[in-house]
Design a protein around this motif. Structure first.
Motif, PDB file in Angstrom:
ATOM      1  N   ALA A   1      -1.718  -7.906  89.060  1.00 13.84           N
ATOM      2  CA  ALA A   1      -1.849  -6.930  90.148  1.00 13.84           C
ATOM      3  C   ALA A   1      -1.253  -7.478  91.444  1.00 13.84           C
ATOM      4  O   ALA A   1      -0.630  -6.739  92.216  1.00 13.84           O
ATOM      5  CB  ALA A   1      -3.319  -6.565  90.351  1.00 13.84           C
ATOM      6  N   TYR A   2      -1.432  -8.764  91.677  1.00 18.23           N
ATOM      7  CA  TYR A   2      -0.871  -9.406  92.867  1.00 18.23           C
ATOM      8  C   TYR A   2       0.657  -9.337  92.841  1.00 18.23           C
ATOM      9  O   TYR A   2       1.299  -9.053  93.862  1.00 18.23           O
ATOM     10  CB  TYR A   2      -1.336 -10.861  92.926  1.00 18.23           C
ATOM     11  N   LEU A   3       1.262  -9.584  91.676  1.00 19.13           N
ATOM     12  CA  LEU A   3       2.719  -9.498  91.541  1.00 19.13           C
ATOM     13  C   LEU A   3       3.220  -8.118  91.925  1.00 19.13           C
ATOM     14  O   LEU A   3       4.203  -7.974  92.665  1.00 19.13           O
ATOM     15  CB  LEU A   3       3.130  -9.837  90.108  1.00 19.13           C
ATOM     16  N   HIS A   4       2.572  -7.077  91.431  1.00 22.12           N
ATOM     17  CA  HIS A   4       2.967  -5.713  91.782  1.00 22.12           C
ATOM     18  C   HIS A   4       2.849  -5.489  93.287  1.00 22.12           C
ATOM     19  O   HIS A   4       3.708  -4.840  93.898  1.00 22.12           O
ATOM     20  CB  HIS A   4       2.090  -4.700  91.039  1.00 22.12           C
ATOM     21  N   ALA A   5       1.785  -6.030  93.891  1.00 25.27           N
ATOM     22  CA  ALA A   5       1.556  -5.805  95.321  1.00 25.27           C
ATOM     23  C   ALA A   5       2.605  -6.478  96.183  1.00 25.27           C
ATOM     24  O   ALA A   5       3.131  -5.878  97.131  1.00 25.27           O
ATOM     25  CB  ALA A   5       0.160  -6.295  95.705  1.00 25.27           C
ATOM     26  N   VAL A   6       2.951  -7.734  95.874  1.00 25.31           N
ATOM     27  CA  VAL A   6       3.910  -8.446  96.731  1.00 25.31           C
ATOM     28  C   VAL A   6       5.344  -8.036  96.436  1.00 25.31           C
ATOM     29  O   VAL A   6       6.221  -8.181  97.291  1.00 25.31           O
ATOM     30  CB  VAL A   6       3.747  -9.974  96.593  1.00 25.31           C
TER      31      VAL A   6
ATOM     32  N   LEU B   1      -8.406 -15.137  99.483  1.00 27.47           N
ATOM     33  CA  LEU B   1      -7.656 -14.736 100.675  1.00 27.47           C
ATOM     34  C   LEU B   1      -6.203 -14.433 100.331  1.00 27.47           C
ATOM     35  O   LEU B   1      -5.623 -13.472 100.851  1.00 27.47           O
ATOM     36  CB  LEU B   1      -7.728 -15.843 101.733  1.00 27.47           C
ATOM     37  N   ARG B   2      -5.609 -15.219  99.446  1.00 26.17           N
ATOM     38  CA  ARG B   2      -4.218 -14.939  99.056  1.00 26.17           C
ATOM     39  C   ARG B   2      -4.121 -13.620  98.294  1.00 26.17           C
ATOM     40  O   ARG B   2      -3.160 -12.859  98.478  1.00 26.17           O
ATOM     41  CB  ARG B   2      -3.641 -16.080  98.210  1.00 26.17           C
ATOM     42  N   ASN B   3      -5.096 -13.339  97.461  1.00 24.97           N
ATOM     43  CA  ASN B   3      -5.092 -12.059  96.760  1.00 24.97           C
ATOM     44  C   ASN B   3      -5.185 -10.900  97.755  1.00 24.97           C
ATOM     45  O   ASN B   3      -4.460  -9.904  97.642  1.00 24.97           O
ATOM     46  CB  ASN B   3      -6.259 -12.007  95.779  1.00 24.97           C
TER      47      ASN B   3
ATOM     48  N   ASP C   1      -0.217 -23.990  96.839  1.00 23.70           N
ATOM     49  CA  ASP C   1      -0.368 -23.936  95.383  1.00 23.70           C
ATOM     50  C   ASP C   1      -0.394 -22.514  94.839  1.00 23.70           C
ATOM     51  O   ASP C   1      -0.356 -22.313  93.619  1.00 23.70           O
ATOM     52  CB  ASP C   1      -1.663 -24.655  94.957  1.00 23.70           C
ATOM     53  N   HIS C   2      -0.506 -21.525  95.713  1.00 22.25           N
ATOM     54  CA  HIS C   2      -0.501 -20.108  95.332  1.00 22.25           C
ATOM     55  C   HIS C   2      -1.601 -19.735  94.335  1.00 22.25           C
ATOM     56  O   HIS C   2      -1.351 -19.032  93.357  1.00 22.25           O
ATOM     57  CB  HIS C   2       0.866 -19.705  94.760  1.00 22.25           C
ATOM     58  N   PRO C   3      -2.851 -20.170  94.567  1.00 22.52           N
ATOM     59  CA  PRO C   3      -3.920 -19.658  93.701  1.00 22.52           C
ATOM     60  C   PRO C   3      -4.166 -18.192  94.028  1.00 22.52           C
ATOM     61  O   PRO C   3      -4.083 -17.770  95.186  1.00 22.52           O
ATOM     62  CB  PRO C   3      -5.121 -20.527  94.083  1.00 22.52           C
ATOM     63  N   VAL C   4      -4.449 -17.395  93.027  1.00 25.68           N
ATOM     64  CA  VAL C   4      -4.747 -15.975  93.221  1.00 25.68           C
ATOM     65  C   VAL C   4      -5.960 -15.645  92.366  1.00 25.68           C
ATOM     66  O   VAL C   4      -5.950 -15.877  91.154  1.00 25.68           O
ATOM     67  CB  VAL C   4      -3.560 -15.076  92.806  1.00 25.68           C
ATOM     68  N   ARG C   5      -7.003 -15.121  93.018  1.00 23.22           N
ATOM     69  CA  ARG C   5      -8.221 -14.823  92.263  1.00 23.22           C
ATOM     70  C   ARG C   5      -8.975 -13.692  92.959  1.00 23.22           C
ATOM     71  O   ARG C   5      -9.005 -13.624  94.189  1.00 23.22           O
ATOM     72  CB  ARG C   5      -9.112 -16.062  92.195  1.00 23.22           C
ATOM     73  N   GLU C   6      -9.557 -12.830  92.167  1.00 19.92           N
ATOM     74  CA  GLU C   6     -10.431 -11.795  92.696  1.00 19.92           C
ATOM     75  C   GLU C   6     -11.868 -12.248  92.481  1.00 19.92           C
ATOM     76  O   GLU C   6     -12.326 -12.375  91.348  1.00 19.92           O
ATOM     77  CB  GLU C   6     -10.192 -10.459  91.993  1.00 19.92           C
ATOM     78  N   CYS C   7     -12.564 -12.515  93.559  1.00 23.02           N
ATOM     79  CA  CYS C   7     -13.919 -13.067  93.450  1.00 23.02           C
ATOM     80  C   CYS C   7     -14.934 -11.929  93.401  1.00 23.02           C
ATOM     81  O   CYS C   7     -15.618 -11.626  94.391  1.00 23.02           O
ATOM     82  CB  CYS C   7     -14.196 -14.000  94.624  1.00 23.02           C
ATOM     83  N   ALA C   8     -15.025 -11.295  92.254  1.00 22.48           N
ATOM     84  CA  ALA C   8     -15.919 -10.153  92.096  1.00 22.48           C
ATOM     85  C   ALA C   8     -17.353 -10.582  91.823  1.00 22.48           C
ATOM     86  O   ALA C   8     -18.292  -9.838  92.118  1.00 22.48           O
ATOM     87  CB  ALA C   8     -15.421  -9.258  90.958  1.00 22.48           C
ATOM     88  N   TYR C   9     -17.534 -11.763  91.259  1.00 24.67           N
ATOM     89  CA  TYR C   9     -18.877 -12.266  90.974  1.00 24.67           C
ATOM     90  C   TYR C   9     -18.777 -13.769  90.767  1.00 24.67           C
ATOM     91  O   TYR C   9     -17.685 -14.330  90.602  1.00 24.67           O
ATOM     92  CB  TYR C   9     -19.467 -11.603  89.726  1.00 24.67           C
ATOM     93  N   GLY C  10     -19.909 -14.439  90.772  1.00 28.48           N
ATOM     94  CA  GLY C  10     -19.918 -15.877  90.582  1.00 28.48           C
ATOM     95  C   GLY C  10     -21.226 -16.471  91.055  1.00 28.48           C
ATOM     96  O   GLY C  10     -22.233 -15.777  91.203  1.00 28.48           O
ATOM     97  N   VAL C  11     -21.205 -17.770  91.303  1.00 26.07           N
ATOM     98  CA  VAL C  11     -22.385 -18.487  91.785  1.00 26.07           C
ATOM     99  C   VAL C  11     -21.939 -19.427  92.904  1.00 26.07           C
ATOM    100  O   VAL C  11     -20.924 -20.121  92.778  1.00 26.07           O
ATOM    101  CB  VAL C  11     -23.064 -19.311  90.663  1.00 26.07           C
TER     102      VAL C  11
ATOM    103  N   THR D   1     -29.308 -21.905  94.997  1.00 21.27           N
ATOM    104  CA  THR D   1     -28.322 -21.497  93.999  1.00 21.27           C
ATOM    105  C   THR D   1     -28.247 -19.980  94.025  1.00 21.27           C
ATOM    106  O   THR D   1     -29.221 -19.299  93.684  1.00 21.27           O
ATOM    107  CB  THR D   1     -28.714 -22.000  92.601  1.00 21.27           C
ATOM    108  N   LEU D   2     -27.090 -19.443  94.426  1.00 25.24           N
ATOM    109  CA  LEU D   2     -26.977 -18.024  94.745  1.00 25.24           C
ATOM    110  C   LEU D   2     -25.908 -17.339  93.899  1.00 25.24           C
ATOM    111  O   LEU D   2     -24.729 -17.330  94.248  1.00 25.24           O
ATOM    112  CB  LEU D   2     -26.632 -17.858  96.237  1.00 25.24           C
ATOM    113  N   PRO D   3     -26.286 -16.716  92.776  1.00 28.04           N
ATOM    114  CA  PRO D   3     -25.347 -15.833  92.084  1.00 28.04           C
ATOM    115  C   PRO D   3     -25.014 -14.654  93.007  1.00 28.04           C
ATOM    116  O   PRO D   3     -25.836 -14.243  93.825  1.00 28.04           O
ATOM    117  CB  PRO D   3     -26.129 -15.366  90.854  1.00 28.04           C
ATOM    118  N   TYR D   4     -23.794 -14.129  92.873  1.00 28.81           N
ATOM    119  CA  TYR D   4     -23.429 -13.003  93.732  1.00 28.81           C
ATOM    120  C   TYR D   4     -22.616 -11.973  92.966  1.00 28.81           C
ATOM    121  O   TYR D   4     -21.972 -12.261  91.962  1.00 28.81           O
ATOM    122  CB  TYR D   4     -22.629 -13.481  94.956  1.00 28.81           C
ATOM    123  N   GLU D   5     -22.661 -10.746  93.473  1.00 29.05           N
ATOM    124  CA  GLU D   5     -21.872  -9.626  92.976  1.00 29.05           C
ATOM    125  C   GLU D   5     -21.226  -8.952  94.185  1.00 29.05           C
ATOM    126  O   GLU D   5     -21.808  -8.909  95.270  1.00 29.05           O
ATOM    127  CB  GLU D   5     -22.743  -8.604  92.233  1.00 29.05           C
ATOM    128  N   THR D   6     -20.019  -8.424  93.997  1.00 24.06           N
ATOM    129  CA  THR D   6     -19.349  -7.701  95.078  1.00 24.06           C
ATOM    130  C   THR D   6     -19.079  -6.267  94.646  1.00 24.06           C
ATOM    131  O   THR D   6     -18.761  -6.006  93.484  1.00 24.06           O
ATOM    132  CB  THR D   6     -18.025  -8.370  95.477  1.00 24.06           C
TER     133      THR D   6
END
Length: 285
Positions: free
Chosen positions: A81-86, A177-179, A210-220, A232-237
């Protein structure tokens, strides 16, 4: 952000060995990974066409070509999706002043008395929050810079103590942020934020390159609170409807866990009389 497309494609070419895609390595190479000619061959396009794509001179590139390049470079869904956007930046959007958070959204935040939650924009500015989030992160006591997550992570020396896994948080922050930057290339304040962080933080500049690209939709995420200790905080967006530029982030600790108990104590403190206003820009009905 000029050069993002070419830099991104080159970084992804570099991580794939020729033998992984059935090509001979031809001995020692000047640069790691696939050559442009090899990507073009595997994607079924001419070398000249692919070179123009890497140089950002292919605004009319089709979905089929981008999908083929993504397949060759083994991009995941977020990178695809990032490739299409840029590759095909959107036209600059009309600006309507400072971002506002609807009153209903603030009421939703306040209804989550024991659950830290806040609203982010595309620059990762915290626009609104509830008492529980304030108790953990202290947003009402911070200035606007302190309520920007990348600035806090990379420019506040105290962030390395606050986040015991700071290195992982830093990588995640840059990747997200890069995404966002790829999907909002017309946002001048976002571009300025990237420039500021690149000038002021060696760690940010290195990770951004380094061009990391990630969508942080959930995690800890783990934080070390000065009063409550380790949380310890799991999260959802969740994307807020009718405004795709704002995201609701909710921390969801496991019920009955030590973190949940510590948050309950913090929440009781935060709900006491005299707690500062919990939103920066809330749209009043």
């Amino acid at each position: 952000m000029d050069g993002d497309l070419g830099d991104f494609l080159r970084s992804r070419r570099a991580r794939i060995r020729p033998e992984e895609v059935g090509l001979p390595s031809h001995g020692r190479r000047r640069v790691p990974g696939l050559r442009r000619e090899e990507v073009a061959q595997l994607a079924g396009v001419s070398v000249d066409y692919y070179i123009r794509l890497e140089q950002g001179r292919g605004p009319a590139v089709s979905d089929a070509v981008l999908d083929a390049v993504a397949r060759v470079l083994r991009l995941d869904d977020t990178e695809h999706a990032y490739l299409h956007a840029v590759a095909r930046p959107r036209r600059p959007a009309e600006r309507r002043g400072a971002p506002r958070v609807r009153t209903g959204v603030q009421l939703l935040l306040d209804s989550m008395e024991r659950t830290p939650a806040f609203v982010l924009d595309v620059r990762m500015d915290v626009l609104a929050w509830n008492a529980a989030a304030d108790a953990v992160f202290g947003y009402s006591r911070a200035d606007s810079d302190g309520r920007n997550i990348p600035r806090h992570v990379f420019l506040d020396p105290g962030s390395r103590d606050f986040y015991p896994e700071w290195s992982a948080v830093a990588v995640q922050c840059v990747a997200h942020l890069r995404n966002l930057a790829g999907h909002h290339q017309d946002d001048r304040r976002l571009t300025a934020l990237v420039g500021e962080l690149s000038l002021k933080s060696d760690d940010f500049r290195r990770l951004w390159a380094d061009h990391p690209v990630r969508e942080c939709a959930y995690g800890v995420k783990r934080v070390r609170h000065p009063v409550a200790g380790l949380l310890t905080l799991p999260y959802e967006t969740l994307t807020i409807s009718e405004d795709t530029n704002q995201t609701l982030l909710v921390y969801t600790p496991e019920p009955g866990s030590e973190t949940a108990e510590r948050l309950a104590l913090l929440g009781s403190w935060a709900s006491a009389p005299g707690v500062p206003e919990r939103t920066e820009r809330t749209e009043r009905a």
